[in-house]
Design a protein around this motif. Structure first.
Motif, short mmCIF file in Angstrom:
data_model
loop_
_atom_site.label_atom_id
_atom_site.label_comp_id
_atom_site.label_asym_id
_atom_site.label_seq_id
_atom_site.Cartn_x
_atom_site.Cartn_y
_atom_site.Cartn_z
N ASP A 1 0.90 -1.10 -0.10
CA ASP A 1 -0.15 -0.08 -0.10
C ASP A 1 0.70 1.20 -0.15
O ASP A 1 0.62 2.09 -0.75
CB ASP A 1 -1.04 -0.07 1.10
N PHE A 2 2.03 1.25 0.90
CA PHE A 2 2.89 2.41 0.86
C PHE A 2 3.68 2.43 -0.55
O PHE A 2 3.92 3.50 -1.02
CB PHE A 2 3.87 1.92 2.01
N GLN A 3 3.73 1.30 -1.07
CA GLN A 3 4.67 1.37 -2.29
C GLN A 3 3.55 2.18 -3.28
O GLN A 3 4.22 2.85 -4.12
CB GLN A 3 5.07 0.05 -2.89
N ARG A 4 2.37 1.71 -3.53
CA ARG A 4 1.44 2.26 -4.31
C ARG A 4 1.28 3.84 -4.08
O ARG A 4 1.32 4.48 -5.11
CB ARG A 4 0.06 1.58 -4.16
N SER B 1 -0.48 9.41 5.26
CA SER B 1 -1.59 9.28 6.40
C SER B 1 -2.77 9.72 5.91
O SER B 1 -3.84 9.08 6.07
CB SER B 1 -1.22 10.08 7.91
N SER B 2 -2.83 10.73 5.29
CA SER B 2 -4.27 11.41 4.48
C SER B 2 -4.35 10.47 3.47
O SER B 2 -5.35 10.56 3.30
CB SER B 2 -3.63 12.79 4.13
N TRP B 3 -3.65 10.26 2.61
CA TRP B 3 -3.77 9.21 1.31
C TRP B 3 -4.73 7.85 2.02
O TRP B 3 -5.74 7.51 1.56
CB TRP B 3 -2.46 8.83 0.77
N ALA C 1 -8.14 9.00 3.49
CA ALA C 1 -9.19 9.18 2.16
C ALA C 1 -9.45 7.99 1.43
O ALA C 1 -10.65 7.72 1.02
CB ALA C 1 -8.34 9.97 1.30
N LYS C 2 -8.54 6.89 1.48
CA LYS C 2 -9.02 5.76 0.79
C LYS C 2 -9.84 4.78 1.82
O LYS C 2 -10.76 4.13 1.19
CB LYS C 2 -7.68 4.84 0.46
N SER C 3 -9.79 5.22 2.94
CA SER C 3 -10.80 4.42 3.86
C SER C 3 -11.84 5.01 4.30
O SER C 3 -12.87 4.59 5.00
CB SER C 3 -9.92 3.73 5.05
N VAL D 1 -9.05 16.41 6.19
CA VAL D 1 -7.78 16.60 5.53
C VAL D 1 -8.08 16.45 4.11
O VAL D 1 -8.69 15.27 3.55
CB VAL D 1 -6.79 15.77 6.09
N ARG D 2 -7.72 17.23 3.21
CA ARG D 2 -7.72 17.08 1.75
C ARG D 2 -6.37 16.43 1.38
O ARG D 2 -5.13 17.14 1.60
CB ARG D 2 -7.90 18.63 1.14
#
Length: 102
Positions: free
Chosen positions: A18-21, A78-80, A83-85, A95-96
């Motif tokens: 997930d971090f790699q993506r 963390s924000s990404w 947002a995914k979840s 958070v944008r």
């Protein structure tokens, strides 16, 4: 339980698909420059490039490198993830997530 050192945490994250993506999406140029490496080494290479370091150990010893990691990798990741979840990374705060790096 104590919090692991940032260098160790970054090394662990580099093995996380997930971090790699996230890194491939957020930093496509550095990710692409290390195309022949396995994904976990590509992730480390992106961190080196973005944070302007030679080794992840610098994240524990160099305050500026730690700030760059937090600002350019840690907090955006963390924000990404939030947002995914559909959640928020910080106690209900909104958070944008930026599409590309600054």
């Amino acid at each position: 339980m104590t919090r692991p050192a940032l260098a160790r945490a970054a090394a662990i994250l580099c093995g996380n698909p997930d971090f790699q993506r996230f890194l491939a999406y957020r930093y496509p140029a550095p990710w692409g420059q290390s195309g022949d490496l396995p994904a976990h080494k590509r992730a480390a290479s992106v961190i080196y490039t973005v944070c302007r370091i030679q080794s992840r150990r610098e994240l524990d010893t160099n305050a500026e490198a730690r700030r760059r990691y937090d600002r350019l990798v840690g907090l955006p990741y963390s924000s990404w993830r939030a947002a995914k979840s559909g959640g928020s990374p910080i106690c209900g705060a909104s958070v944008r997530v930026a599409e590309r790096p600054f």
